[in-house]
Scaffold this motif. Structure first.
Motif, PDB file in Angstrom:
ATOM      1  N   THR A 197      -3.739 -29.840 -77.971  1.00 42.57           N
ATOM      2  CA  THR A 197      -4.413 -29.062 -76.948  1.00 42.57           C
ATOM      3  C   THR A 197      -5.679 -29.764 -76.459  1.00 42.57           C
ATOM      4  OG1 THR A 197      -3.694 -27.183 -78.259  1.00 42.57           O
ATOM      5  CG2 THR A 197      -5.168 -26.716 -76.413  1.00 42.57           C
ATOM      6  N   MET A 236      -5.837 -32.339 -73.494  1.00 41.60           N
ATOM      7  CA  MET A 236      -5.469 -31.910 -72.154  1.00 41.60           C
ATOM      8  C   MET A 236      -6.320 -32.489 -71.019  1.00 41.60           C
ATOM      9  SD  MET A 236      -4.713 -28.157 -70.630  1.00 41.60           S
ATOM     10  CE  MET A 236      -3.737 -27.431 -71.949  1.00 41.60           C
ATOM     11  N   ILE A 270       4.372 -32.520 -70.522  1.00 37.42           N
ATOM     12  CA  ILE A 270       4.850 -32.069 -71.834  1.00 37.42           C
ATOM     13  C   ILE A 270       3.656 -32.134 -72.781  1.00 37.42           C
ATOM     14  CG2 ILE A 270       6.494 -32.465 -73.701  1.00 37.42           C
ATOM     15  CD1 ILE A 270       8.239 -34.017 -71.716  1.00 37.42           C
ATOM     16  N   TYR A 271       2.990 -30.986 -72.964  1.00 34.75           N
ATOM     17  CA  TYR A 271       1.743 -30.986 -73.715  1.00 34.75           C
ATOM     18  C   TYR A 271       1.924 -30.388 -75.110  1.00 34.75           C
ATOM     19  CZ  TYR A 271      -0.788 -32.127 -69.393  1.00 34.75           C
ATOM     20  OH  TYR A 271      -1.257 -32.746 -68.253  1.00 34.75           O
ATOM     21  N   ASP A 272       0.984 -30.699 -76.012  1.00 37.09           N
ATOM     22  CA  ASP A 272       0.960 -30.171 -77.372  1.00 37.09           C
ATOM     23  C   ASP A 272       2.247 -30.532 -78.124  1.00 37.09           C
ATOM     24  OD1 ASP A 272      -0.245 -28.868 -79.509  1.00 37.09           O
ATOM     25  OD2 ASP A 272       0.573 -26.914 -78.977  1.00 37.09           O
ATOM     26  N   ALA A 273       2.633 -31.783 -78.033  1.00 41.81           N
ATOM     27  CA  ALA A 273       3.899 -32.227 -78.614  1.00 41.81           C
ATOM     28  C   ALA A 273       3.685 -33.336 -79.638  1.00 41.81           C
ATOM     29  CB  ALA A 273       4.829 -32.708 -77.486  1.00 41.81           C
TER      30      ALA A 273
END
Lengths: 249, 249, 249, 249, 249, 249, 249, 249
Positions: free
Chosen positions: G125, G128, G148-151
């Motif tokens: 997070t 970002m 494609i975030y927080d991966a």
């Protein structure tokens, strides 16, 4: 009195051995308690005392300036806080202050000789405070200065369009942060010493100027030497030293 | 032909636009395949080409020297392996080689002017190869050199006993490993530029010269600038540049 | 009771084996919850407990001082915030506080012996807080202290003019930031241990004192050992330890 | 002749001013070309000259030893290569050499005073060469030495079983590689100066001794100061200096 | 069979659930014991498997090549020792080996498309092995390559004389050691991605390529990204990837 | 005899106070001169003595092994040079040596308990020596070991195909050089402690394992802790410690 | 006018040689005093000028934007302080500002081509802002972007569940702090260039992003190249460059 | 449903192939937009989700907690700002907050098993926040914790007086700043894993915890592994993992 004169005076009885011993030992400085102000440095080193203004109270700076100024025509205070400059202005005449470079001068700036020329080149807009510190230092010491700013290597035509000015310089100061490549390019264009100044401009892996410093230390151009990060004063001081001693071409 | 001359020739019809375009673009170097030998650098930078001898085969070095030597009076090969020096000696005359500094010269070393003086000061016996690289570089470029070796700051009287020589120098090279304090002391004794050369002499936390380098970058003496670790050549090159351009006092 | 006394008491039945086991294990400290105040250290180490004042609330500091002071003649609080010093003054008598070094003492400072002498030498004005921490620590522990400040190596005559004082010292503390060259020069002038203290004074490649630290670690003078950056207390503590144990000359 | 004596002689006409000027300037060393051998250091610093044997040819070492030995009772050569020791043995008598520490002594080692005691503590078997360099240096300078080896902190009972010996020491040398924790523990057990020597023993993140060095710089024990990585000589030299000057308890 | 096909087969009864579970789990590689050779990577990543030759025995390399070569048209072995290349040549046909870059190819190198162009630019003669690794990698993967070598920034005219070639490139690899300034200059001359490769060429404060790496990370030119020190393969691989996927202009 | 037993013996007169004092102080080790062999560690720490074989002569290793082996069932020599293993084999029975991991065991390796399982995962072929050091250490201490080698994260399916084995492990050792990403991925797949071992595999900016070490220290997976670079022994030792103490699930 | 056109004009007499000389030298930029705004870069480099907003006053930014905007369709200001964005909004139309990424655009963002696709993947997070800087930069330059975030790799199923999107991307930006492992995993899943962006997210031994940077430099996946710490702009710029030039599949 | 169950359901027609494909791909997390909350981790990893509270707004933290709390008995928020803890308290019951360690728990802390014991040892008073983070993490996960604070190695009797408690621990967390020596000493006293936590406590060459980290990485005690600087949570998490899985002795 130098050593020979002191010894002659001993021989002639004009000086007791005790007095002579003291004279031989006494250093030519005035002890202010918080600083030893060096009143003879002008003679010994050929230029005015330079006061490092940072970390001193306005009152301390004023005290040092008063002690030194009696004997000097022009005094330079580097990294001078605004407050110190203001106190100086209120108490001494002929004080000039530049807020960007934080350079403060007391007294008359000497007039440069006809052939004098120091070029100060910088890579980006943010390098300007350091570049100005170099430029104003060299001016305060008696050099003529040409500024070539915002001429970084990612737009190589910017520095190439100034080769005629560079060609006339007797010493060059090259100021850059980030990858610090400018001095290498400049060093290849001129045949005079290039004083490289890394700046703390950049972010991430620029490490507050360390990358630029290391880059400049490894310059593939032969005439490049390096001073500390953000040390515009040091580069301007040396460049002016070289400039003023250069023979007319 | 410079830019204006090329343009005049185009205007006069002496040169086609195609030929002019080529001339404006063509760099003044000879491409040997493995290196671009710069035959015009003498004119552009006012001194002979310098060849970096390390990492080149004796044959490559010979090839480069042959290409460049046609136009130059004196050629300097730095970090020259013994094998390369021997091959040069067998094929070219006027080759001189110093095994300590690994400096090789081809041709006649120019005679220094009357007032010329570069001082090369070193801290310890082990710094001698680097100090000699600086001294011989300055000599090959036309300067007179005085050597003051083994004068480290732990016996401060050693450098103090030489202040008279230092006072006549027009540029000083100060070579030191370990704590690298010598340039700061020297810088306080002279009023000419001091080129500081950190050496890789030392052990443990000397980190192969990094400590000396950092120490020199932070010198409290104003006239000190720094070159790379063990870069005696660079310091000698700049010191000689300053020396030769200095006005007679 | 020492081990032998405990064992004798067991043998004589004056102590049960359980009590003896506990006594053999029990450490000689008072547990305050937030700190284990060491009431026997004076006996074990020959000097008063030293309290590190930073990062403790004024109330915590007062609590520790109260616990320890019952048994000690003089107590030293280093890096003592002004607030803590004020609370101490309001609650305990014989409290002295120096704002520059942030040294606070509680109780009577011992009178130095006739031959006692620690010299504290510093390079620049900005090194004064650290130098004072060293000086006041040594004084609080019972040494006489001479201060030689603003004697950096770029003006070598400043330290040379004080060789007579240095010659009488039984231990020297040398404090310097930037290139940290002072201890090497001092180490060459005296034949007593030199405690080198790097300071965080400087900018750019001084790296908050790391350059000075590394420089001092590599000193070419044999009698130099080094403490942590800005650790004036540590150097003053060791210097006084040496001074107080020295035989009269 | 010291300064006062020279001046008196000038006054009395026994010395010309020129001769006096030279005497005031002449440094008390013999210039061998490749080194300036300091014949007066014994008087000035109270101990024999120490020669750093590494990086010198056997012949250079012999030359220096011959020059210095005329005036000194005992001479110490550190990091002495086997070849140099052999050449010395063949040409000079009273030469002793220890292959582990590479310490070579020429002349008679002075007999220690009755209360003399330096403890040399080391953490692991691999630290022995450095520990021996410290021990033999201190012995050569006139101290009695107790060795406590292989006493690292992972088996804390090993050092605790020696507290009685430690308690009698007048200075302690603590040698450790890897995490360098030993000096902190030792510093808490004694009330005399602890000279910490980081060694290059270890692998991976020990960084050739840097981790141990940093660890020792941050020691939470007050009496600890640090010398360079593997600098057993430096620690032994300072420890002996402290030991020999200590008053009988 | 992809996931949907496997599931359809389960539904249709062509595959038992156990077989399906195995297929869903089975990775598309052949386990050789000492390595997991990835036979499907060509399909998954669009290019042949690349074998890292360093640190493998000639027999291991041969084993891996035999396993992979069944399914691939061209195989690339990087950092291939001479011995491995020789063993491959004796056992497999169509093996080519370049001793400078240590690149070995097995099979037919694909013919580049008409517009394909990767430029590989290098700063100095010593950077050639890394530059060649990049160039030969790109060629083995199907790109046309132009080499511009010995074009460092200290002679800026050398790279400027090649702007026409650079202008046609679809990706550029810029290889430099020492100060690593070349990618910044190149990045300002082209409008395609520049893959910067720092090399370990240099000495002293070049730190085996770290200075060049940091310099490149801080490039003021927008299109520059960086791979590991001496990783010519990585840069050539990415440059070719970009080149082969580029649309004709 | 423990403390209570000694005290009881004093009370009963079975032990004089002098004998008791000695027993309380005497460390449970045998002093071999060059090492203090700890014969009681098995009782104190629950496992056999481990001998670090590097930097010891074959004779020293044999001497230590002979001293320790009298009381231990299985002895582990890590980083054991081939010569030492051979001398051991000739003089002691039940010696096993693995040339890749340089692990040598003396005596019978204990049989693992039914549920015992340590997984050793490694990223690349070159990490195998370190991974084997971990695996064989855990086996010598009594654990069952599953090896999953060449399972680096650039082919993520390789480790994912082994999740069933990982799920049964009671501790995992994850070995990786270069970017050191494997432990983070593994840590997300299991719910037991992951011992991460950085290796010196890689080149350029891998800095001999430092990058992998730092990467692992910053793992975003909660169960990961790290040992020194190439310290397979340390990870295997801890993993086995956890495994052998785990309750049956 | 390019070089050939200028030369033709000289030949035809349409241009004097003086005018031509000036044109050949004049760089295509407008000098604003505090910056050299490059009005021709769009033509030379195929995209709009990008203004670095940090360290400039709102007035300076407005001045530069006004100069450049006359000739450009869309202008990008990175690291734009809120105050500068507000002043721009008040004076120029079509200004859009995103507070998280501090990206400000002036003018119409170009519409992406049908096949355009840049994937921006981030680990946590806190990454970002940097990921958004990359994403919005690529969008402003004409690419379509999937986020494609927080991966992060500690929950490997998160990135694996997105392999279908990744498979369609023509370039991928992978953003991660801490151990920086994400680009290696992503690089193994796709066959297009991966631009890795280390972020300063983390604490302790993450060293403000240095660990992630080093980790990414050592990626075992072949298609990964790296930009400076937190340089989302650089990665987005290069990714979009690759995306827009890619041929339709 | 696991893979086999999904496949059985496909075979039986209870699931379409499309549904199965989705299930096989769908990761077990809830996408909140700004975070992917992992609701199945408890099952997969055997403990509750842990939320990293720093850098999240109180509202974001509340959102994540609400999502996760539905399925978990106890939730741990680390580095939780006071504001977030207050918002949680106002909206959810059973919230506990400790201001020193910034640990916030939601729900009932599980009761430890009878033999459970984690020892948390710390060196100085300033290490307490990190030590408490470790202790409270272990407690929240179900372990019993004994605290031994202010037990640094400079007063070795402090930790030695607690050997009886240490002997009963099933895992130990050792927390220290400065020289970081405590874990080595503790590691020699126990035969269970020691989780070493370097803290940023110290000044100068402690480099914000780097010295302690390096020191711990080089521990000469076999059972020591290390987590990131100030990562009390990580050490407490692993220690509790080991503790809870340990068999009763």
């Amino acid at each position: 009195m130098n050593t020979m004169e002191i010894l002659e005076a001993v021989k002639d009885g004009r000086l007791t051995t005790e007095e002579a011993a003291i004279r031989l030992k006494t250093a030519p400085f005035v002890d202010l308690g918080y600083a030893k102000a060096d009143t003879h440095r002008k003679i010994r080193q050929g230029s005015s005392e330079v006061v490092y203004g940072a970390g001193k109270t306005p009152e301390q700076t004023l005290g040092i300036v008063r002690t030194l100024y009696e004997e000097d025509g022009c005094l330079l205070i580097t990294r001078c806080p605004k407050e110190s400059a203001e106190l100086l202005s209120e108490n001494i005449k002929d004080v000039e202050y530049d807020g960007i470079s934080r350079i403060c001068t007391v007294g008359r700036i000497p007039r440069p000789s006809p052939n004098s020329l120091v070029c100060v080149v910088s890579a980006g807009t943010s390098d300007m405070p350091v570049a100005e510190e170099a430029a104003r230092t060299a001016e305060a010491l008696g050099s003529r200065v040409e500024r070539i700013y915002d001429a970084g290597v990612s737009g190589i035509h910017r520095i190439l369009s100034k080769t005629d000015v560079l060609a006339r310089a007797r010493a060059v100061v090259a100021v850059a942060g980030m990858e610090g490549a400018l001095p290498s390019v400049v060093g290849g264009l001129v045949d005079v010493p290039v004083l490289a100044v890394p700046t703390s401009v950049g972010y991430g892996a620029s490490f507050g100027g360390v990358t630029a410093l290391l880059s400049m230390m490894n310059s593939c151009s032969s005439g490049v030497s390096v001073v500390n990060i953000d040390n515009g004063f040091g580069a301007g001081y040396i460049a002016s030293m070289i400039d003023r001693r250069s023979a007319p071409l």
